[in-house]
Scaffold this motif. Sequence first.
Motif, PDB file in Angstrom:
ATOM      1  N   PRO A  80      69.129  14.339 -22.178  1.00 17.15           N
ATOM      2  CA  PRO A  80      68.117  13.147 -21.713  1.00 17.15           C
ATOM      3  C   PRO A  80      67.017  13.747 -20.837  1.00 17.15           C
ATOM      4  CG  PRO A  80      70.077  13.123 -20.274  1.00 17.15           C
ATOM      5  CD  PRO A  80      70.234  14.283 -21.447  1.00 17.15           C
ATOM      6  N   VAL A  81      65.966  13.111 -20.996  1.00 21.84           N
ATOM      7  CA  VAL A  81      64.999  13.306 -19.964  1.00 21.84           C
ATOM      8  C   VAL A  81      64.656  12.133 -19.350  1.00 21.84           C
ATOM      9  CG1 VAL A  81      62.399  13.898 -19.690  1.00 21.84           C
ATOM     10  CG2 VAL A  81      63.478  14.962 -21.534  1.00 21.84           C
ATOM     11  N   VAL A  82      64.918  12.109 -18.002  1.00 25.91           N
ATOM     12  CA  VAL A  82      65.121  10.800 -17.123  1.00 25.91           C
ATOM     13  C   VAL A  82      64.227  10.991 -16.211  1.00 25.91           C
ATOM     14  CG1 VAL A  82      66.821   9.360 -15.989  1.00 25.91           C
ATOM     15  CG2 VAL A  82      67.460  10.960 -17.747  1.00 25.91           C
ATOM     16  N   ASP A  83      63.430   9.799 -15.876  1.00 25.59           N
ATOM     17  CA  ASP A  83      62.611   9.756 -14.661  1.00 25.59           C
ATOM     18  C   ASP A  83      63.659   9.909 -13.445  1.00 25.59           C
ATOM     19  OD1 ASP A  83      60.231   9.715 -15.955  1.00 25.59           O
ATOM     20  OD2 ASP A  83      60.023   7.673 -15.796  1.00 25.59           O
ATOM     21  N   LEU A  84      63.178  10.684 -12.473  1.00 21.34           N
ATOM     22  CA  LEU A  84      63.880  10.457 -11.076  1.00 21.34           C
ATOM     23  C   LEU A  84      63.865   9.077 -10.858  1.00 21.34           C
ATOM     24  CD1 LEU A  84      62.658  13.516  -9.328  1.00 21.34           C
ATOM     25  CD2 LEU A  84      64.858  13.347  -9.766  1.00 21.34           C
ATOM     26  N   PRO A  85      64.919   8.417 -10.030  1.00 25.83           N
ATOM     27  CA  PRO A  85      64.831   7.135  -9.601  1.00 25.83           C
ATOM     28  C   PRO A  85      64.259   6.981  -8.406  1.00 25.83           C
ATOM     29  CG  PRO A  85      66.948   8.257  -9.141  1.00 25.83           C
ATOM     30  CD  PRO A  85      66.294   9.081 -10.182  1.00 25.83           C
ATOM     31  N   PRO A  86      63.358   6.235  -8.046  1.00 25.66           N
ATOM     32  CA  PRO A  86      62.400   6.108  -7.072  1.00 25.66           C
ATOM     33  C   PRO A  86      63.155   6.580  -5.604  1.00 25.66           C
ATOM     34  CG  PRO A  86      62.247   4.273  -8.077  1.00 25.66           C
ATOM     35  CD  PRO A  86      63.423   4.758  -8.670  1.00 25.66           C
ATOM     36  N   ALA A  87      64.450   6.378  -5.132  1.00 27.34           N
ATOM     37  CA  ALA A  87      65.142   6.910  -4.087  1.00 27.34           C
ATOM     38  C   ALA A  87      64.920   8.317  -3.827  1.00 27.34           C
ATOM     39  CB  ALA A  87      66.518   6.195  -4.009  1.00 27.34           C
ATOM     40  N   LEU A  88      65.083   9.232  -5.097  1.00 21.05           N
ATOM     41  CA  LEU A  88      65.147  10.446  -5.184  1.00 21.05           C
ATOM     42  C   LEU A  88      63.391  11.014  -5.218  1.00 21.05           C
ATOM     43  CD1 LEU A  88      67.916  11.649  -7.672  1.00 21.05           C
ATOM     44  CD2 LEU A  88      67.761  11.313  -5.064  1.00 21.05           C
ATOM     45  N   GLY A  89      62.658  10.290  -5.747  1.00 25.43           N
ATOM     46  CA  GLY A  89      61.411  10.637  -6.168  1.00 25.43           C
ATOM     47  C   GLY A  89      60.402  10.325  -5.146  1.00 25.43           C
ATOM     48  N   ALA A  90      60.897   9.472  -4.147  1.00 27.04           N
ATOM     49  CA  ALA A  90      60.361   9.219  -2.830  1.00 27.04           C
ATOM     50  C   ALA A  90      60.294  10.484  -2.083  1.00 27.04           C
ATOM     51  CB  ALA A  90      60.842   8.031  -2.123  1.00 27.04           C
ATOM     52  N   HIS A  91      61.429  11.334  -2.004  1.00 27.14           N
ATOM     53  CA  HIS A  91      61.560  12.476  -1.118  1.00 27.14           C
ATOM     54  C   HIS A  91      61.188  13.689  -2.035  1.00 27.14           C
ATOM     55  CE1 HIS A  91      63.636  10.198   2.007  1.00 27.14           C
ATOM     56  NE2 HIS A  91      64.191   9.903   0.939  1.00 27.14           N
ATOM     57  N   LEU A  92      61.520  13.849  -3.287  1.00 32.17           N
ATOM     58  CA  LEU A  92      61.057  15.085  -4.104  1.00 32.17           C
ATOM     59  C   LEU A  92      59.388  15.415  -4.288  1.00 32.17           C
ATOM     60  CD1 LEU A  92      64.133  15.489  -6.365  1.00 32.17           C
ATOM     61  CD2 LEU A  92      63.957  16.363  -3.866  1.00 32.17           C
ATOM     62  N   GLY A  93      58.998  13.828  -4.525  1.00 31.16           N
ATOM     63  CA  GLY A  93      57.471  14.038  -4.641  1.00 31.16           C
ATOM     64  C   GLY A  93      56.722  14.070  -6.068  1.00 31.16           C
ATOM     65  N   LEU A  94      55.661  13.877  -6.459  1.00 30.81           N
ATOM     66  CA  LEU A  94      55.195  14.061  -7.898  1.00 30.81           C
ATOM     67  C   LEU A  94      55.249  15.359  -8.284  1.00 30.81           C
ATOM     68  CD1 LEU A  94      51.964  11.853  -7.169  1.00 30.81           C
ATOM     69  CD2 LEU A  94      53.938  11.232  -8.789  1.00 30.81           C
ATOM     70  N   GLY A  95      55.806  15.490  -9.662  1.00 30.89           N
ATOM     71  CA  GLY A  95      55.610  16.733 -10.226  1.00 30.89           C
ATOM     72  C   GLY A  95      57.004  17.465 -10.112  1.00 30.89           C
ATOM     73  N   ALA A  96      57.948  17.028  -9.357  1.00 28.26           N
ATOM     74  CA  ALA A  96      59.228  17.382  -9.182  1.00 28.26           C
ATOM     75  C   ALA A  96      59.828  17.764 -10.566  1.00 28.26           C
ATOM     76  CB  ALA A  96      60.136  16.867  -8.321  1.00 28.26           C
ATOM     77  N   VAL A  97      60.522  18.673 -10.759  1.00 29.94           N
ATOM     78  CA  VAL A  97      61.523  18.870 -12.028  1.00 29.94           C
ATOM     79  C   VAL A  97      62.997  19.166 -11.543  1.00 29.94           C
ATOM     80  CG1 VAL A  97      61.797  20.133 -14.171  1.00 29.94           C
ATOM     81  CG2 VAL A  97      59.347  19.667 -13.272  1.00 29.94           C
ATOM     82  N   ALA A  98      63.838  18.606 -12.219  1.00 28.55           N
ATOM     83  CA  ALA A  98      65.260  18.757 -11.857  1.00 28.55           C
ATOM     84  C   ALA A  98      66.240  19.167 -12.955  1.00 28.55           C
ATOM     85  CB  ALA A  98      65.746  17.747 -10.841  1.00 28.55           C
ATOM     86  N   VAL A  99      67.055  19.691 -12.876  1.00 33.91           N
ATOM     87  CA  VAL A  99      68.330  19.836 -13.979  1.00 33.91           C
ATOM     88  C   VAL A  99      69.649  19.751 -13.149  1.00 33.91           C
ATOM     89  CG1 VAL A  99      69.026  21.410 -15.785  1.00 33.91           C
ATOM     90  CG2 VAL A  99      66.783  21.404 -15.261  1.00 33.91           C
ATOM     91  N   SER A 100      70.442  18.846 -14.092  1.00 39.17           N
ATOM     92  CA  SER A 100      71.750  18.669 -13.670  1.00 39.17           C
ATOM     93  C   SER A 100      72.650  19.238 -14.809  1.00 39.17           C
ATOM     94  CB  SER A 100      72.028  17.210 -13.644  1.00 39.17           C
ATOM     95  OG  SER A 100      71.253  16.269 -12.632  1.00 39.17           O
ATOM     96  N   LEU A 101      73.728  19.789 -14.463  1.00 43.48           N
ATOM     97  CA  LEU A 101      74.671  20.246 -15.411  1.00 43.48           C
ATOM     98  C   LEU A 101      76.159  19.678 -14.667  1.00 43.48           C
ATOM     99  CD1 LEU A 101      72.686  22.888 -14.229  1.00 43.48           C
ATOM    100  CD2 LEU A 101      73.912  24.133 -16.081  1.00 43.48           C
ATOM    101  N   SER A 102      77.033  19.367 -15.952  1.00 40.44           N
ATOM    102  CA  SER A 102      78.099  18.869 -15.628  1.00 40.44           C
ATOM    103  C   SER A 102      79.143  19.252 -16.644  1.00 40.44           C
ATOM    104  CB  SER A 102      78.281  17.336 -15.441  1.00 40.44           C
ATOM    105  OG  SER A 102      77.764  16.926 -14.388  1.00 40.44           O
ATOM    106  N   PRO A 103      80.327  19.877 -16.445  1.00 36.62           N
ATOM    107  CA  PRO A 103      81.149  20.012 -17.482  1.00 36.62           C
ATOM    108  C   PRO A 103      81.622  18.781 -18.205  1.00 36.62           C
ATOM    109  CG  PRO A 103      82.282  20.432 -15.634  1.00 36.62           C
ATOM    110  CD  PRO A 103      80.836  19.962 -15.170  1.00 36.62           C
ATOM    111  N   ALA A 104      81.793  18.930 -19.592  1.00 31.90           N
ATOM    112  CA  ALA A 104      82.476  17.837 -20.270  1.00 31.90           C
ATOM    113  C   ALA A 104      83.749  17.956 -20.126  1.00 31.90           C
ATOM    114  CB  ALA A 104      82.157  17.877 -21.886  1.00 31.90           C
ATOM    115  N   ARG A 105      84.434  16.722 -20.012  1.00 34.25           N
ATOM    116  CA  ARG A 105      86.037  16.614 -19.778  1.00 34.25           C
ATOM    117  C   ARG A 105      86.652  16.880 -21.058  1.00 34.25           C
ATOM    118  NH1 ARG A 105      88.052  15.404 -14.833  1.00 34.25           N
ATOM    119  NH2 ARG A 105      89.874  14.833 -15.892  1.00 34.25           N
ATOM    120  N   ALA A 106      87.697  17.565 -21.286  1.00 34.89           N
ATOM    121  CA  ALA A 106      88.791  17.472 -22.297  1.00 34.89           C
ATOM    122  C   ALA A 106      89.145  16.203 -22.767  1.00 34.89           C
ATOM    123  CB  ALA A 106      89.593  18.631 -22.132  1.00 34.89           C
ATOM    124  N   SER A 107      89.422  15.353 -21.801  1.00 30.55           N
ATOM    125  CA  SER A 107      90.341  14.129 -22.029  1.00 30.55           C
ATOM    126  C   SER A 107      89.734  13.008 -21.027  1.00 30.55           C
ATOM    127  CB  SER A 107      91.400  14.214 -22.171  1.00 30.55           C
ATOM    128  OG  SER A 107      92.146  14.786 -21.079  1.00 30.55           O
TER     129      SER A 107
END
Length: 331
Positions: A304-331
């Motif tokens: 998904p391409v998700v806008d940073l929520p305002p609480a994060l955007g307020a600190h990272l600023g315009l033009g920020a790009v971030a990537v989250s990685l999380s392992p899928a659970r087997a169960s």
Amino acid sequence: MVDRPGERCQQSLVRWRSAVEAELLRRRAAVPGRKPNLRRKKGRIAIVTDSSCSLPVDRRTQEVLLGQVGANIVSIPIPVMIGEQIYPETSAELDRDLPLALAQGTAVRTSRPSPGRLLESYQQLQDQGYAGVVSIHLSAKLSGTVEAARLAAGQLDFPVTVVDSAQAGLALGHSVIDAAMAAQLGGTLQAVAEVAADTARASESLFVLPQLDQLRRGGRINAMASLIGGLLWVKPLLQLVDGEIHPVERPRTMARALERLQARVAEQAHAMESPRLAVHGFGNDLQALELAVALEPLSAAPVPVVDLPPALGAHLGLGAVAVSLSPARAS
């Protein structure tokens, strides 16, 4: 007719939400005789989080828009202040005013949700018949939300387990999703909290900023990171490490920074079993989309391409790009 970047972002979010709901069905099928029945009277566990998790919510009701997966999740807004005005985080007015304020250098701050606001949510869930709550929040080294949750939990004769995710964005969001699924499949309070902590601990958050002014103003970076950002030609690649922001590399252009971000993400994705990737942007939909397309082959689920929520955007600023990685659970 070519879709607009904003529409394509929404399409990516729809695909991701469908995959999340399908994952609940897969996990349900893997446990014979167990159904995610939220109408049962005993043993139900609810999940409380904050809006830094980046999960989609209904602006009017704050309902988490993940179908059955979101049925036992409550997201508490993190207040945002522009100048002296406090905004509800999910509002058209904030969407309009925040980018303008950041572009103009107007003071923008965030505040933790009050313990009273969290206490109210816990009490409502108790009244609804839940047996307990797992409250999963933004890194305690970045926000006082975890502290507020613990203060609220201490005022209530009702089981509330608070989890410091040491994460933000959809690295936190995936922890919340996994906990919600575990709860719906009959997990105990302790088991659900362990799922949340396990996913958060195994997740990674990396990001690139055009400049570090907002992080510096908010006190979210240490002196070393502030120093490297003071060099105008540096576009640092940053990462959350044990809940704190740390510099990883110091590219000199935004294009090079994005290349290094993609390379780092690829390294971490290859080292992670069944990685789930997500891309965040703020005022740069096309840039975020291009990165998501490049990363899609690395992900075990739609990206998904998700806008940073305002609480994060307020600190990272315009033009920020971030990537989250999380392992899928087997169960």
